[in-house]
Design an enzyme around this catalytic site. Structure first.
Site, short mmCIF file in Angstrom:
data_model
loop_
_atom_site.label_atom_id
_atom_site.label_comp_id
_atom_site.label_asym_id
_atom_site.label_seq_id
_atom_site.Cartn_x
_atom_site.Cartn_y
_atom_site.Cartn_z
N ASN A 1 -3.93 4.74 16.28
CA ASN A 1 -4.99 4.42 15.32
C ASN A 1 -5.39 2.96 15.48
O ASN A 1 -4.57 2.07 15.31
CB ASN A 1 -4.49 4.65 13.89
CG ASN A 1 -4.18 6.12 13.64
OD1 ASN A 1 -5.03 6.99 13.85
ND2 ASN A 1 -2.95 6.41 13.21
N CYS B 1 3.36 8.48 1.56
CA CYS B 1 3.87 7.51 2.51
C CYS B 1 4.10 6.20 1.77
O CYS B 1 3.17 5.60 1.23
CB CYS B 1 2.84 7.35 3.64
SG CYS B 1 3.34 6.15 4.88
N SER C 1 10.99 5.54 15.51
CA SER C 1 9.76 5.11 16.18
C SER C 1 10.12 4.72 17.60
O SER C 1 10.39 3.56 17.90
CB SER C 1 9.15 3.91 15.43
OG SER C 1 8.72 4.33 14.16
N LEU C 2 10.11 5.71 18.47
CA LEU C 2 10.60 5.48 19.84
C LEU C 2 9.50 4.87 20.72
O LEU C 2 9.65 3.78 21.24
CB LEU C 2 11.11 6.81 20.41
CG LEU C 2 11.80 6.73 21.76
CD1 LEU C 2 13.00 5.81 21.73
CD2 LEU C 2 12.22 8.13 22.24
N HIS C 3 8.45 5.62 20.93
CA HIS C 3 7.22 5.11 21.58
C HIS C 3 7.32 4.80 23.07
O HIS C 3 6.30 4.56 23.71
CB HIS C 3 6.66 3.88 20.87
CG HIS C 3 6.42 4.09 19.40
ND1 HIS C 3 5.88 5.24 18.89
CD2 HIS C 3 6.67 3.29 18.33
CE1 HIS C 3 5.79 5.13 17.57
NE2 HIS C 3 6.28 3.97 17.21
N CYS D 1 5.64 -5.06 16.10
CA CYS D 1 5.29 -4.05 17.11
C CYS D 1 3.83 -4.27 17.50
O CYS D 1 2.97 -4.47 16.65
CB CYS D 1 5.50 -2.63 16.55
SG CYS D 1 7.22 -2.35 16.07
N CYS E 1 -1.46 5.99 10.15
CA CYS E 1 -0.23 5.34 10.63
C CYS E 1 -0.55 4.01 11.26
O CYS E 1 -1.40 3.91 12.15
CB CYS E 1 0.45 6.18 11.71
SG CYS E 1 0.86 7.81 11.21
N CYS F 1 0.85 -2.21 15.94
CA CYS F 1 0.88 -1.93 14.50
C CYS F 1 0.22 -3.05 13.71
O CYS F 1 0.52 -4.23 13.90
CB CYS F 1 2.33 -1.76 14.04
SG CYS F 1 2.48 -1.45 12.27
N SER G 1 11.96 6.40 8.23
CA SER G 1 11.58 6.09 9.61
C SER G 1 12.01 4.67 9.95
O SER G 1 11.80 3.74 9.17
CB SER G 1 10.06 6.22 9.75
OG SER G 1 9.66 5.90 11.07
N CYS H 1 6.08 -7.40 7.46
CA CYS H 1 7.12 -6.84 8.32
C CYS H 1 7.57 -7.91 9.31
O CYS H 1 6.79 -8.79 9.66
CB CYS H 1 6.56 -5.63 9.09
SG CYS H 1 7.83 -4.62 9.92
N GLU I 1 0.81 -1.21 0.00
CA GLU I 1 0.00 0.00 0.00
C GLU I 1 0.85 1.28 0.00
O GLU I 1 1.97 1.29 0.52
CB GLU I 1 -0.93 0.01 1.22
CG GLU I 1 -1.91 -1.17 1.16
CD GLU I 1 -3.02 -1.09 2.19
OE1 GLU I 1 -4.19 -1.19 1.79
OE2 GLU I 1 -2.74 -0.92 3.39
N GLY J 1 6.55 -2.12 6.42
CA GLY J 1 7.91 -2.65 6.44
C GLY J 1 8.92 -1.78 7.17
O GLY J 1 8.64 -0.66 7.57
N GLU J 2 10.11 -2.34 7.33
CA GLU J 2 11.21 -1.65 8.00
C GLU J 2 12.27 -1.32 6.94
O GLU J 2 12.99 -2.21 6.47
CB GLU J 2 11.79 -2.56 9.10
CG GLU J 2 13.10 -2.09 9.70
CD GLU J 2 13.10 -0.63 10.16
OE1 GLU J 2 12.21 -0.22 10.92
OE2 GLU J 2 14.00 0.11 9.72
N1 SAH Z 1 9.18 0.23 10.40
C1 SAH Z 1 9.39 1.65 10.31
C2 SAH Z 1 8.51 2.30 9.27
C3 SAH Z 1 7.04 2.31 9.60
S1 SAH Z 1 6.60 3.94 10.05
C4 SAH Z 1 9.20 2.26 11.67
O1 SAH Z 1 8.78 1.56 12.57
O2 SAH Z 1 9.53 3.43 11.87
C5 SAH Z 1 5.00 3.78 10.68
C6 SAH Z 1 4.84 4.59 11.93
O3 SAH Z 1 3.49 4.43 12.44
C7 SAH Z 1 5.78 4.11 13.00
O4 SAH Z 1 6.20 5.18 13.80
C8 SAH Z 1 4.86 3.21 13.79
O5 SAH Z 1 5.35 2.95 15.06
C9 SAH Z 1 3.57 4.00 13.79
N2 SAH Z 1 2.41 3.17 14.09
C10 SAH Z 1 2.28 1.84 13.95
N3 SAH Z 1 1.06 1.44 14.33
C11 SAH Z 1 0.39 2.52 14.71
C12 SAH Z 1 -0.94 2.75 15.19
N4 SAH Z 1 -1.80 1.73 15.30
N5 SAH Z 1 -1.30 4.00 15.49
C13 SAH Z 1 -0.43 5.02 15.33
N6 SAH Z 1 0.83 4.88 14.87
C14 SAH Z 1 1.25 3.64 14.58
#
Ligand code: SAH
Length: 375
Positions: free
Chosen positions: A303, A110, A226-228, A121, A346, A124, A204, A117, A97, A172-173
């Site tokens: 999301n 995007c 993507s720290l979180h 996570c 996202c 995700c 990212s 992937c 996508e 993907g990463e």
């Molecule tokens: N694998 C890479 C590229 C993906 S970027 C990475 O992790 O950075 C997609 C972004 O959306 C990342 O920051 C991811 O953590 C975030 N994301 C994933 N699931 C999400 C969700 N359900 N709601 C909001 N953000 C989310």
């Protein structure tokens, strides 16, 4: 399946070699590369016939060997907020996508780097789809070509382009597909090609620490992490790659990211998960962690997706969290969810593709070929 070689995604060197392969004299090859490059990436040409400045013989032999095809559009969805999502396909079982997010002052595409992937996570949706395979440069650049076709966004030299930014934030990463992502982004950033400045390209990563320095040195795009979570106990659970590359190592890699400065900050993405990572103590731990790094914190409201195990933090909570980060001197914009109604926001991307045994893939390919033959 067509046996023509797609030109989209080839480097200038590969294109030159391909041209010599069809009999173009080595002395002429570099000029032909420049001409084709211009037609393909500045004008978005879809056939050779219209390449008016090229000799007819050359156009004909190019058309006999090469194609200007893009990935096939399986579906296009348009959100009530104007976000668009395309599901693309390049082979049986290879679907991915791409999302276009129009804003007042910019338009962001995007882009996906893998089908599925490996990272899993917890919050995700893509993470619930096993890795099928890495996308090729054709498939990565092809996403941009498809979007620009659909948006009528040619030529690349136009003043008001609709796609002004590219973010490698789809499925993907990207740092697990380094070579292909690097090759694709070189075409995206090429001033005589798609011509987006590297400052408008963001890669990212969830934190593939050993590749971060190379990304800076060899790709040179902006970096998002993507720290979180600011504590390993939490990050280990929600971003499992943290068990391999813990926060301390990730931060060290960020601090030495080539080209880092106040004008080139790192974006830290932080998804707001109710009761998981959204307390005031979490916010304070976060600012302490990034102290000294030129950075901005992008707070992403979670999301949801079918079966997702988390809830989004309440709005008041997000605001208070943002305030703490902000008072510590970091910009902390809250990312407006876009395209949620079409599962384009996202972390919502996913395709039906599954990894099949090679034998099953071959069988699918053969039956597809058969079904295309005239009856
Ligand atoms: N694998 C890479 C590229 C993906 S970027 C990475 O992790 O950075 C997609 C972004 O959306 C990342 O920051 C991811 O953590 C975030 N994301 C994933 N699931 C999400 C969700 N359900 N709601 C909001 N953000 C989310």
């Amino acid at each position: 399946m067509s046996t023509l070689t797609p030109l989209v995604g080839l480097s200038p060197e590969e294109l030159g070699a391909a041209l010599e392969g069809i009999g173009v004299a080595p002395k002429q090859a570099s000029m032909r590369v420049r001409q084709l490059w211009n037609w393909v990436y500045v004008h978005g040409a879809k056939d050779f016939a219209g390449m008016s400045n090229l000799a007819r013989d050359f156009r004909e032999s190019a058309a006999a060997h090469f194609s200007l095809m893009r990935p096939e559009i399986v579906t296009e969805q348009i959100s009530e907020d104007g976000t668009r999502k395309w599901l693309l396909r390049t082979a049986p079982g290879i679907e991915f996508e791409t999302v276009y997010i129009p804003e007042e002052d910019r338009g962001t595409l995007c882009v996906s780097s893998q089908v599925g992937c490996t990272l899993t996570c917890r919050f995700c949706h893509t993470g619930t789809q096993k890795l099928v395979r890495n996308l090729t440069p054709f498939e990565i650049v092809g996403q941009i070509m498809v979007a620009r076709d659909a948006l009528n966004d040619w030529p690349s030299t136009a003043e008001n382009r609709r796609i002004t930014n590219v973010v490698m934030m789809g499925m993907g990463e990207p740092l697990y597909n380094f070579d292909n992502v690097k090759a694709a982004l070189a075409i995206v950033a090429d001033g005589d090609g798609l011509a987006l400045s590297r400052r408008r390209i963001t890669l990212s990563t969830a934190g593939v620490v050993p590749m971060i320095e190379r990304a800076g040195a060899e790709i040179g795009s902006m970096l998002a992490i993507s720290l979180h979570a600011a504590r390993d106990e939490v990050r280990d659970v929600i971003v499992p790659i943290n068990k391999k590359y813990p926060i301390r190592e990730l931060m060290a890699a960020c601090r030495s990211y080539p080209g880092l400065s106040n004008a080139r900050r790192i974006t830290f993405e932080y998804v707001m998960l109710k009761g998981v990572n959204d307390s005031n103590a979490d916010a304070k731990a976060l600012v302490k962690l990034i102290a000294g790094i030129p950075a901005k914190i992008n707070l992403i409201p979670f999301n949801p997706w079918p079966g997702s195990p988390y809830e989004c933090s309440d709005w008041d909570r997000i605001e208070e969290f943002a305030d703490i980060v902000n008072r510590a001197g970091y910009a902390s914009p809250v990312r407006t969810p876009r395209g949620r109604d079409i599962m384009a926001a996202c972390g919502q991307l996913k395709s039906e593709s599954v990894k099949e045994r090679a034998s099953a893939r071959m069988a699918a390919l053969r039956s597809e070929e058969l079904s295309r033959m005239p009856h």
